[in-house]
Design an enzyme around this catalytic site. Structure first.
Site, mmCIF file in Angstrom:
data_model
loop_
_atom_site.group_PDB
_atom_site.id
_atom_site.type_symbol
_atom_site.label_atom_id
_atom_site.label_comp_id
_atom_site.label_asym_id
_atom_site.label_seq_id
_atom_site.Cartn_x
_atom_site.Cartn_y
_atom_site.Cartn_z
ATOM 1 N N LEU A 152 47.623 -50.097 -36.243
ATOM 2 C CA LEU A 152 47.133 -49.161 -37.254
ATOM 3 C C LEU A 152 45.608 -49.266 -37.258
ATOM 4 C CD1 LEU A 152 48.569 -48.749 -40.895
ATOM 5 C CD2 LEU A 152 46.283 -48.072 -40.189
ATOM 6 N N GLU B 290 46.575 -56.878 -32.565
ATOM 7 C CA GLU B 290 45.557 -57.208 -33.571
ATOM 8 C C GLU B 290 46.078 -58.183 -34.609
ATOM 9 O OE1 GLU B 290 42.532 -55.340 -36.888
ATOM 10 O OE2 GLU B 290 43.942 -53.986 -35.926
ATOM 11 N N ASP C 18 50.703 -52.210 -40.960
ATOM 12 C CA ASP C 18 50.127 -52.904 -39.793
ATOM 13 C C ASP C 18 51.135 -53.894 -39.222
ATOM 14 O OD1 ASP C 18 46.800 -52.593 -39.867
ATOM 15 O OD2 ASP C 18 47.699 -52.459 -41.850
ATOM 16 N N THR D 162 42.721 -49.133 -40.933
ATOM 17 C CA THR D 162 43.484 -49.632 -42.092
ATOM 18 C C THR D 162 42.758 -49.345 -43.408
ATOM 19 O OG1 THR D 162 44.506 -51.370 -40.757
ATOM 20 C CG2 THR D 162 44.562 -51.666 -43.136
#
Length: 310
Positions: free
Chosen positions: A121, A76, A53, A124
């Protein structure tokens, strides 16, 4: 040609190349075996973040910022260190995409009109649990308030020739690319929904539909892919669990294909730089359906309660 293309075409072409590189990072880290998991959840909510990520986001944001320094980018994983090695810096634009004609409505959009929403991603939890086919890289492009362009990259999609990775794009007014759209089976009503965020209200919303099957999958990107590829008719998520970076790219791709993604009241989310990141009123998405008939099927008390401020 690239230098003279409208900003939106260059942003899309750069995002396609950048999403592919992020997919390579995600595969490489899984292969090494040390995912570097930390829990960024609050209270009792487990919200894993991995090295994939973090590094995929750094690669995406550094690459796009270098090319488009005045475009606002929201990821994010929060603020990212933009000092990355050349190996993670993507400079090329996807030439195949640049062959397309820019829709008239976006030709004059200026860099300051854009917000790019990045989920480096999506899925996750599934990535850490081995459900890698659910994982996507999401880059959503908003112009002013609206999601208009999106990239959904699947790092672990196996091509017929054995190559890993597939990149799907959509731009409203132009269409979609990277996949073959299929209609969902007639005479059935298949819903795709969350693997991990259900509650009583959400279940009540699901029960309102006479579904013939419910597909529980991870990640907003992968759920919308179920619609695009004809594996489901609707995506129902009647909880406040997802964020703007989860839905911006999927909404743009789905709507470029003729579908619809809104909150559960049938209202589109707003994607300017100042909005709250949480999608408090859930998600309802459909393709090949009367979307607003689906909205009407969700009980009014559910629609009123989801996202209500306590």
């Amino acid at each position: 040609m690239a230098a003279t293309a409208p900003v939106i075409m260059r942003v899309m072409a750069s995002s396609i190349s950048t999403a592919k590189r992020a997919g390579g990072i995600i595969r490489d880290i899984l292969k090494k075996g040390d995912l570097g998991i930390v829990d960024k959840g609050k209270n009792d909510d487990y919200d894993p973040q991995t090295e994939a990520d973090r590094l995929a986001q750094r690669s995406i944001i550094a690459s796009l910022t270098k090319k488009f320094p005045s475009v606002k980018i929201i990821g994010e994983e929060g603020g990212s260190d933009l000092n990355v090695s050349d190996d993670y810096l993507v400079t090329e634009l996807d030439e195949g995409f640049l062959q397309q004609s820019c829709p008239a409505e976006w030709k004059d959009a200026k860099p300051e009109d854009f917000v790019i929403w990045v989920d480096p991603l999506d899925g996750t939890s599934e990535y850490t649990q081995g459900y890698v086919e659910h994982v996507t890289v999401l880059i959503g492009i908003a112009v002013k308030d609206s999601a208009v362009g999106g990239i959904i990259h699947q790092p672990f999609y196996q091509q017929p020739d054995g190559e890993l990775g597939r990149t799907i794009w959509g731009l409203k007014g132009l269409g979609t690319g990277g996949f073959t759209a299929s209609p969902a089976p007639p005479g059935q009503f298949i819903i795709t929904t969350t693997r991990s965020h259900s509650n009583a209200l959400h279940q009540k919303a699901l029960n309102a539909f006479a579904s013939t099957e419910v597909l529980k999958v991870g990640g907003a990107g992968f759920k919308v892919l179920q619609l695009l590829e004809g594996k489901a008719h609707a995506y129902v998520f009647a909880t406040p669990g997802c964020k703007k970076w989860d839905t911006c790219a999927p909404e743009a791709v789905l709507e470029a294909q003729g579908g619809c993604l809104t909150n559960i009241n049938g209202e589109h989310y707003v994607y300017n730089a100042d909005v709250e990141h949480a999608n408090r009123q859930g998600v309802l998405a459909s393709l090949g359906q009367n979307h607003y008939e689906l909205v009407a099927k969700i009980p009014a008390e559910v629609r009123a309660a989801v996202g209500a401020k306590l």
